[in-house]
Design a protein around this motif. Structure first.
Motif, PDB file in Angstrom:
ATOM      1  N   SER A 237       0.818  -1.210   0.000  1.00 38.33           N
ATOM      2  CA  SER A 237       0.000   0.000   0.000  1.00 38.33           C
ATOM      3  C   SER A 237       0.852   1.261   0.000  1.00 38.33           C
ATOM      4  N   SER A 238       2.156   1.124   0.257  1.00 46.17           N
ATOM      5  CA  SER A 238       3.068   2.261   0.156  1.00 46.17           C
ATOM      6  C   SER A 238       4.490   1.742  -0.001  1.00 46.17           C
ATOM      7  N   GLY A 239       5.415   2.647  -0.291  1.00 52.59           N
ATOM      8  CA  GLY A 239       6.813   2.271  -0.477  1.00 52.59           C
ATOM      9  C   GLY A 239       7.253   2.426  -1.918  1.00 52.59           C
ATOM     10  N   VAL A 240       8.579   2.342  -2.124  1.00 52.53           N
ATOM     11  CA  VAL A 240       9.150   2.517  -3.459  1.00 52.53           C
ATOM     12  C   VAL A 240      10.142   1.399  -3.753  1.00 52.53           C
ATOM     13  N   MET A 241      10.019   0.827  -4.931  1.00 56.11           N
ATOM     14  CA  MET A 241      10.919  -0.200  -5.438  1.00 56.11           C
ATOM     15  C   MET A 241      11.661   0.338  -6.654  1.00 56.11           C
ATOM     16  N   GLU A 242      12.977   0.153  -6.679  1.00 53.52           N
ATOM     17  CA  GLU A 242      13.756   0.516  -7.863  1.00 53.52           C
ATOM     18  C   GLU A 242      14.408  -0.732  -8.434  1.00 53.52           C
ATOM     19  N   PHE A 243      14.502  -0.785  -9.757  1.00 59.97           N
ATOM     20  CA  PHE A 243      15.130  -1.932 -10.379  1.00 59.97           C
ATOM     21  C   PHE A 243      15.970  -1.498 -11.564  1.00 59.97           C
ATOM     22  N   ASN A 244      16.845  -2.407 -11.945  1.00 63.18           N
ATOM     23  CA  ASN A 244      17.783  -2.111 -13.019  1.00 63.18           C
ATOM     24  C   ASN A 244      17.765  -3.227 -14.047  1.00 63.18           C
ATOM     25  N   TYR A 245      17.735  -2.816 -15.303  1.00 67.52           N
ATOM     26  CA  TYR A 245      17.861  -3.774 -16.400  1.00 67.52           C
ATOM     27  C   TYR A 245      18.546  -3.084 -17.572  1.00 67.52           C
ATOM     28  N   SER A 246      19.605  -3.680 -18.060  1.00 64.39           N
ATOM     29  CA  SER A 246      20.340  -3.139 -19.218  1.00 64.39           C
ATOM     30  C   SER A 246      20.726  -1.679 -19.025  1.00 64.39           C
ATOM     31  N   GLY A 247      21.108  -1.312 -17.803  1.00 68.87           N
ATOM     32  CA  GLY A 247      21.547   0.040 -17.538  1.00 68.87           C
ATOM     33  C   GLY A 247      20.443   1.024 -17.233  1.00 68.87           C
ATOM     34  N   PHE A 248      19.182   0.626 -17.355  1.00 64.98           N
ATOM     35  CA  PHE A 248      18.059   1.495 -17.044  1.00 64.98           C
ATOM     36  C   PHE A 248      17.718   1.413 -15.563  1.00 64.98           C
ATOM     37  N   ASN A 249      17.337   2.538 -14.962  1.00 64.30           N
ATOM     38  CA  ASN A 249      16.802   2.568 -13.605  1.00 64.30           C
ATOM     39  C   ASN A 249      15.337   2.977 -13.670  1.00 64.30           C
ATOM     40  N   VAL A 250      14.481   2.157 -13.077  1.00 61.87           N
ATOM     41  CA  VAL A 250      13.040   2.403 -13.082  1.00 61.87           C
ATOM     42  C   VAL A 250      12.546   2.287 -11.650  1.00 61.87           C
ATOM     43  N   SER A 251      11.628   3.175 -11.237  1.00 63.61           N
ATOM     44  CA  SER A 251      11.075   3.104  -9.893  1.00 63.61           C
ATOM     45  C   SER A 251       9.574   2.888  -9.944  1.00 63.61           C
ATOM     46  N   VAL A 252       9.068   2.206  -8.920  1.00 66.25           N
ATOM     47  CA  VAL A 252       7.635   1.994  -8.769  1.00 66.25           C
ATOM     48  C   VAL A 252       7.231   2.493  -7.386  1.00 66.25           C
ATOM     49  N   ASP A 253       6.326   3.453  -7.348  1.00 64.85           N
ATOM     50  CA  ASP A 253       5.827   4.035  -6.107  1.00 64.85           C
ATOM     51  C   ASP A 253       4.435   3.461  -5.849  1.00 64.85           C
ATOM     52  N   TYR A 254       4.275   2.807  -4.673  1.00 68.53           N
ATOM     53  CA  TYR A 254       3.020   2.130  -4.362  1.00 68.53           C
ATOM     54  C   TYR A 254       2.001   3.015  -3.663  1.00 68.53           C
TER      55      TYR A 254
END
Length: 277
Positions: A237-254
């Motif tokens: 219901s809350s929090g932030v996840m960041e991930f990396n693939y092929s040099g990209f950084n992407v975040s997901v905010d819940y």
């Protein structure tokens, strides 16, 4: 083609989410449109592990930490599920048989066997879960999930757990699969009115159904609550996840704590708000 994947993670696991970026060779990746094909498959993986955490807590709460199985709360898992306790071997077997449907509509089959070394209230206690022909809504689950009690705060009804998944694998009916390995810290707070709350930090890595490697890190603790899980909301219901693939950084905010399925995805070149299925 550039592709990304994201995960969540639970309870006692976790979990993961995925995202795919698609563009031609001469397309600027910062303007690429987001393809959410892998988001749905990885959210499903996340739901499998968070579902497992939910009923793991139910089972061990029913032990009353005194060696006696109270058989309470199992109707929330699945009416008719067979839970047996072998005190001598310190083993609990949860058997869903050939198929058992939960009140929320989740269909489980097969067995999960929990073994533990001591009273779970004591720091150093470990619970190891292994799967025997276990499936959730047709998805086959493999791997070993270990939960270790690292600290207990009796005054605040709080337990700090280390959760690891090794050789994790979730296979779809068509034979494609996601692999998953994670190390997390889960702080579980119990209260009489609202059940449990779980604050999750940690990282994970794996490979998507399309064979894409990824890594993830929780940058702001993910919050999972019992009332949300039991109403079918199996994402934080809350929090932030960041991930990396092929040099990209992407975040997901819940989000900010609402019991919903809305997330905000920030990627190179843009932001997108998504309501999960």
């Amino acid at each position: 083609m550039n592709k990304k994947s994201i995960i969540f993670r639970s309870i006692l696991a976790i979990g993961l989410l995925g995202i795919l970026f698609s563009c031609s060779e001469d397309t600027d990746p910062t303007t690429a449109e987001v393809d959410l094909t892998l988001v749905n498959e990885d959210i499903t993986v996340n739901q499998v592990y968070e579902d497992l955490d939910n009923f793991t807590l139910t089972v061990f709460q029913s032990l009353n930490f005194g060696g006696r199985l109270l058989n309470e709360g199992f109707d929330k898992i699945c009416p008719g599920v067979d839970v047996t306790f072998n005190e001598e071997e310190k083993k609990i077997t949860v058997d869903f048989g050939e198929g058992c449907t939960s009140p929320g509509g989740t269909v489980r089959k097969g067995k999960i066997v929990f073994t533990y070394n001591q009273n779970f209230l004591f720091p150093g206690a470990k619970v190891i879960a292994v799967f025997e022909s276990y499936e959730v809504d047709g998805l086959a689950v493999q791997g070993t999930r270990t939960i270790e009690n690292q600290n207990i705060d009796i005054f605040n009804n709080r337990v700090t757990l280390k959760v690891t998944v090794t050789d994790g694998k979730v296979t779809w009916p068509d034979g494609t699969f996601v692999t998953y390995t994670t190390t997390q810290e889960r702080v579980v707070t119990l209260n009489d009115q609202n059940g449990y709350e779980i604050s999750i930090t940690g990282n994970a890595s794996g490979q998507s159904r399309a064979g894409l490697d990824y890594t993830t890190t929780v940058t702001s603790p993910l919050l999972v609550t019992q009332d949300c899980v039991e109403t079918g909301v199996l994402v934080p219901s809350s929090g932030v996840m960041e991930f990396n693939y092929s040099g990209f950084n992407v975040s997901v905010d819940y989000g900010d704590g609402q019991c919903d399925k809305n997330i905000i995805i920030t990627y190179p070149g843009g932001t997108r708000e998504v309501t999960l299925d």
